[in-house]
Design a protein around this motif. Structure first.
Motif, PDB file in Angstrom:
ATOM      1  N   LYS A  28       0.882  -1.153   0.153  1.00  0.00           N
ATOM      2  CA  LYS A  28      -0.190  -0.007  -0.338  1.00  0.00           C
ATOM      3  C   LYS A  28       0.387   1.420   0.086  1.00  0.00           C
ATOM      4  O   LYS A  28       0.754   2.322  -0.569  1.00  0.00           O
ATOM      5  N   TYR A  29       1.835   1.071   0.859  1.00  0.00           N
ATOM      6  CA  TYR A  29       3.150   2.122   1.075  1.00  0.00           C
ATOM      7  C   TYR A  29       3.304   2.445  -0.641  1.00  0.00           C
ATOM      8  O   TYR A  29       3.993   3.862  -0.349  1.00  0.00           O
ATOM      9  N   ILE A  30       3.661   1.704  -1.492  1.00  0.00           N
ATOM     10  CA  ILE A  30       4.448   1.662  -2.571  1.00  0.00           C
ATOM     11  C   ILE A  30       3.615   2.907  -3.540  1.00  0.00           C
ATOM     12  O   ILE A  30       4.061   3.177  -4.574  1.00  0.00           O
ATOM     13  N   SER A  31       2.354   3.129  -3.221  1.00  0.00           N
ATOM     14  CA  SER A  31       1.547   3.853  -4.139  1.00  0.00           C
ATOM     15  C   SER A  31       2.105   5.553  -3.570  1.00  0.00           C
ATOM     16  O   SER A  31       1.965   6.154  -4.389  1.00  0.00           O
ATOM     17  N   LYS A  32       2.517   5.436  -2.590  1.00  0.00           N
ATOM     18  CA  LYS A  32       2.917   6.719  -2.019  1.00  0.00           C
ATOM     19  C   LYS A  32       4.241   6.833  -2.851  1.00  0.00           C
ATOM     20  O   LYS A  32       4.999   8.615  -2.281  1.00  0.00           O
ATOM     21  N   VAL A  38      12.200   5.951  -7.965  1.00  0.00           N
ATOM     22  CA  VAL A  38      12.304   5.214  -8.643  1.00  0.00           C
ATOM     23  C   VAL A  38      12.745   4.866 -10.116  1.00  0.00           C
ATOM     24  O   VAL A  38      13.478   4.231 -10.729  1.00  0.00           O
ATOM     25  N   MET A  39      12.140   6.205 -10.972  1.00  0.00           N
ATOM     26  CA  MET A  39      12.740   6.366 -11.749  1.00  0.00           C
ATOM     27  C   MET A  39      14.228   6.499 -12.032  1.00  0.00           C
ATOM     28  O   MET A  39      15.318   6.025 -11.669  1.00  0.00           O
ATOM     29  N   ASP A  40      14.598   5.855 -14.155  1.00  0.00           N
ATOM     30  CA  ASP A  40      15.864   5.500 -14.209  1.00  0.00           C
ATOM     31  C   ASP A  40      16.753   7.210 -14.689  1.00  0.00           C
ATOM     32  O   ASP A  40      15.666   8.583 -15.822  1.00  0.00           O
ATOM     33  N   ARG A  41      17.702   7.307 -13.926  1.00  0.00           N
ATOM     34  CA  ARG A  41      17.399   8.850 -14.162  1.00  0.00           C
ATOM     35  C   ARG A  41      19.347   8.838 -15.730  1.00  0.00           C
ATOM     36  O   ARG A  41      19.537   9.856 -15.997  1.00  0.00           O
ATOM     37  N   GLU A  42      19.648   7.602 -16.193  1.00  0.00           N
ATOM     38  CA  GLU A  42      20.091   7.159 -16.876  1.00  0.00           C
ATOM     39  C   GLU A  42      19.215   7.275 -17.895  1.00  0.00           C
ATOM     40  O   GLU A  42      19.603   5.682 -17.851  1.00  0.00           O
ATOM     41  N   PHE A  43      19.772   7.485 -19.038  1.00  0.00           N
ATOM     42  CA  PHE A  43      18.382   7.222 -19.988  1.00  0.00           C
ATOM     43  C   PHE A  43      18.737   7.591 -21.111  1.00  0.00           C
ATOM     44  O   PHE A  43      19.962   8.303 -21.368  1.00  0.00           O
ATOM     45  N   LYS A 142       0.567   1.995 -21.739  1.00  0.00           N
ATOM     46  CA  LYS A 142       2.381   2.161 -21.715  1.00  0.00           C
ATOM     47  C   LYS A 142       2.984   1.310 -20.905  1.00  0.00           C
ATOM     48  O   LYS A 142       2.411   1.832 -19.361  1.00  0.00           O
ATOM     49  N   HIS A 143       4.121   1.085 -20.912  1.00  0.00           N
ATOM     50  CA  HIS A 143       5.492   0.816 -20.385  1.00  0.00           C
ATOM     51  C   HIS A 143       5.968   1.425 -19.345  1.00  0.00           C
ATOM     52  O   HIS A 143       7.025   1.499 -18.301  1.00  0.00           O
ATOM     53  N   HIS A 144       6.446   3.090 -20.386  1.00  0.00           N
ATOM     54  CA  HIS A 144       7.713   4.045 -20.101  1.00  0.00           C
ATOM     55  C   HIS A 144       6.569   4.770 -20.042  1.00  0.00           C
ATOM     56  O   HIS A 144       6.074   5.385 -21.235  1.00  0.00           O
ATOM     57  N   LEU A 145       7.294   6.056 -19.563  1.00  0.00           N
ATOM     58  CA  LEU A 145       6.764   7.336 -19.096  1.00  0.00           C
ATOM     59  C   LEU A 145       8.097   8.153 -19.086  1.00  0.00           C
ATOM     60  O   LEU A 145       8.945   7.998 -18.237  1.00  0.00           O
ATOM     61  N   PRO A 146       7.930   8.861 -19.763  1.00  0.00           N
ATOM     62  CA  PRO A 146       8.818   9.998 -19.762  1.00  0.00           C
ATOM     63  C   PRO A 146       8.468  10.697 -18.721  1.00  0.00           C
ATOM     64  O   PRO A 146       7.509  11.145 -18.234  1.00  0.00           O
ATOM     65  N   VAL A 147       9.549  10.742 -17.539  1.00  0.00           N
ATOM     66  CA  VAL A 147       9.373  12.075 -15.989  1.00  0.00           C
ATOM     67  C   VAL A 147       9.571  13.534 -16.603  1.00  0.00           C
ATOM     68  O   VAL A 147      11.458  13.448 -17.578  1.00  0.00           O
ATOM     69  N   ILE A 148       8.909  14.024 -16.933  1.00  0.00           N
ATOM     70  CA  ILE A 148       9.788  15.916 -16.844  1.00  0.00           C
ATOM     71  C   ILE A 148       8.601  16.310 -16.016  1.00  0.00           C
ATOM     72  O   ILE A 148       8.172  15.832 -15.229  1.00  0.00           O
ATOM     73  N   ASP A 149       9.088  17.922 -16.109  1.00  0.00           N
ATOM     74  CA  ASP A 149       8.801  19.007 -14.467  1.00  0.00           C
ATOM     75  C   ASP A 149       7.677  20.076 -15.498  1.00  0.00           C
ATOM     76  O   ASP A 149       7.830  19.414 -16.989  1.00  0.00           O
ATOM     77  N   GLU A 150       8.105  21.021 -15.350  1.00  0.00           N
ATOM     78  CA  GLU A 150       6.979  21.502 -15.483  1.00  0.00           C
ATOM     79  C   GLU A 150       7.211  22.907 -16.949  1.00  0.00           C
ATOM     80  O   GLU A 150       6.675  22.340 -18.058  1.00  0.00           O
ATOM     81  N   LYS A 161       9.698  -2.537 -15.279  1.00  0.00           N
ATOM     82  CA  LYS A 161      10.268  -3.187 -14.514  1.00  0.00           C
ATOM     83  C   LYS A 161      11.230  -2.502 -13.215  1.00  0.00           C
ATOM     84  O   LYS A 161      11.044  -2.927 -11.734  1.00  0.00           O
ATOM     85  N   ASP A 162      10.820  -1.264 -13.142  1.00  0.00           N
ATOM     86  CA  ASP A 162      11.594  -0.213 -12.372  1.00  0.00           C
ATOM     87  C   ASP A 162      10.601  -0.179 -11.065  1.00  0.00           C
ATOM     88  O   ASP A 162      10.864  -0.377  -9.519  1.00  0.00           O
ATOM     89  N   ILE A 163       9.360  -0.268 -10.720  1.00  0.00           N
ATOM     90  CA  ILE A 163       8.513  -0.209 -10.157  1.00  0.00           C
ATOM     91  C   ILE A 163       8.765  -1.707  -9.786  1.00  0.00           C
ATOM     92  O   ILE A 163       8.167  -2.370  -8.638  1.00  0.00           O
ATOM     93  N   ILE A 164       8.705  -2.778 -10.876  1.00  0.00           N
ATOM     94  CA  ILE A 164       8.187  -4.327  -9.925  1.00  0.00           C
ATOM     95  C   ILE A 164       9.476  -4.526  -9.667  1.00  0.00           C
ATOM     96  O   ILE A 164       9.355  -5.136  -8.179  1.00  0.00           O
ATOM     97  N   ARG A 165      10.579  -3.626  -9.704  1.00  0.00           N
ATOM     98  CA  ARG A 165      11.702  -4.064  -8.893  1.00  0.00           C
ATOM     99  C   ARG A 165      11.785  -3.651  -7.588  1.00  0.00           C
ATOM    100  O   ARG A 165      12.280  -4.959  -6.788  1.00  0.00           O
ATOM    101  N   LEU A 166      11.150  -2.131  -7.278  1.00  0.00           N
ATOM    102  CA  LEU A 166      10.767  -2.362  -6.445  1.00  0.00           C
ATOM    103  C   LEU A 166       9.589  -2.205  -5.178  1.00  0.00           C
ATOM    104  O   LEU A 166       9.470  -3.197  -4.464  1.00  0.00           O
ATOM    105  N   ILE A 167       8.401  -3.418  -5.722  1.00  0.00           N
ATOM    106  CA  ILE A 167       7.913  -4.260  -5.317  1.00  0.00           C
ATOM    107  C   ILE A 167       8.260  -5.025  -4.854  1.00  0.00           C
ATOM    108  O   ILE A 167       8.699  -6.010  -3.787  1.00  0.00           O
ATOM    109  N   ARG A 168       9.306  -5.683  -5.718  1.00  0.00           N
ATOM    110  CA  ARG A 168      10.428  -7.060  -5.153  1.00  0.00           C
ATOM    111  C   ARG A 168      11.436  -7.338  -3.952  1.00  0.00           C
ATOM    112  O   ARG A 168      11.102  -7.986  -2.834  1.00  0.00           O
ATOM    113  N   ILE A 169      11.642  -5.787  -4.009  1.00  0.00           N
ATOM    114  CA  ILE A 169      12.480  -5.570  -2.914  1.00  0.00           C
ATOM    115  C   ILE A 169      11.539  -5.335  -1.596  1.00  0.00           C
ATOM    116  O   ILE A 169      11.610  -5.934  -0.152  1.00  0.00           O
ATOM    117  N   VAL A 170      10.622  -4.770  -1.358  1.00  0.00           N
ATOM    118  CA  VAL A 170       9.300  -4.735   0.294  1.00  0.00           C
ATOM    119  C   VAL A 170       8.944  -5.867  -0.166  1.00  0.00           C
ATOM    120  O   VAL A 170       8.690  -5.645   1.511  1.00  0.00           O
TER     121      VAL A 170
END
Length: 172
Positions: A28-32, A38-43, A142-150, A161-170
């Motif tokens: 439940k905490y993951i959604s927060k 979690v995003m990949d900064r090397e793209f 969509k399986h990939h989302l670009p993360v942008i600012d204003e 895969k980034d989200i699944i990796r976090l779920i696996r760790i938790v």
């Protein structure tokens, strides 16, 4: 002896229930969790003029998408390996297509990223949380989302895969 086994089974069941409750709380905490954690900064970042065959050479097993940016690192397009695959499958034999669609399959060495990129990709804000990202991914497929600012500057890419990796760790 039976009492001892029943007591051990009872303790084991209590431990499993406690673990299940803890896991449920953590999931439940993951959604927060903020997307920026979690995003990949090397793209992979390319310009619209980049030749398609050069882009294909840049893709590795880790990179499955590329962000198309302008000279100020602002998002102007997005392309995934899956987007590229669609150019290697001709229209079906009996489909009725217009000239515009047939032209789409004219993929040559002169083709550039701008010719095939998604010009208005679905994005997520660097300030959003994973709950919003997961909902967006499920709704859009969509399986990939670009993360942008204003200002549409790209900060990273969030992939399933980034989200699944976090779920696996938790869940451990």
């Amino acid at each position: 002896m039976e009492r001892k086994v029943a007591r051990i089974m009872g303790k084991r069941k209590l431990v499993l229930l406690a673990r299940k409750e803890e896991l449920s709380h953590n999931i439940k905490y993951i959604s927060k969790v903020p997307v920026r954690i979690v995003m990949d900064r090397e793209f992979l970042k390319v310009q619209p003029e980049t030749p398609i065959f050069e882009l294909i050479g840049m893709f590795t097993s880790e990179e499955t998408s590329a962000v198309v940016v302008d000279e100020r690192d602002r998002l102007i397009g997005f392309i995934t390996m899956k987007d590229l695959l669609s150019y290697f499958v001709p229209p079906r034999k009996y489909s009725v297509v217009g000239f515009g669609l047939l032209k789409r399959y004219a993929f040559t060495r002169a083709s550039r990223v701008a010719d095939v990129m998604v010009k208005r990709p679905i994005t997520i804000s660097v300030n959003d949380d994973l709950g919003h990202a997961i909902k967006l991914m499920i709704e859009t497929g969509k399986h990939h989302l670009p993360v942008i600012d204003e200002e549409r500057r790209v900060h990273g890419i969030l992939e399933v895969k980034d989200i699944i990796r976090l779920i696996r760790i938790v869940a451990m």
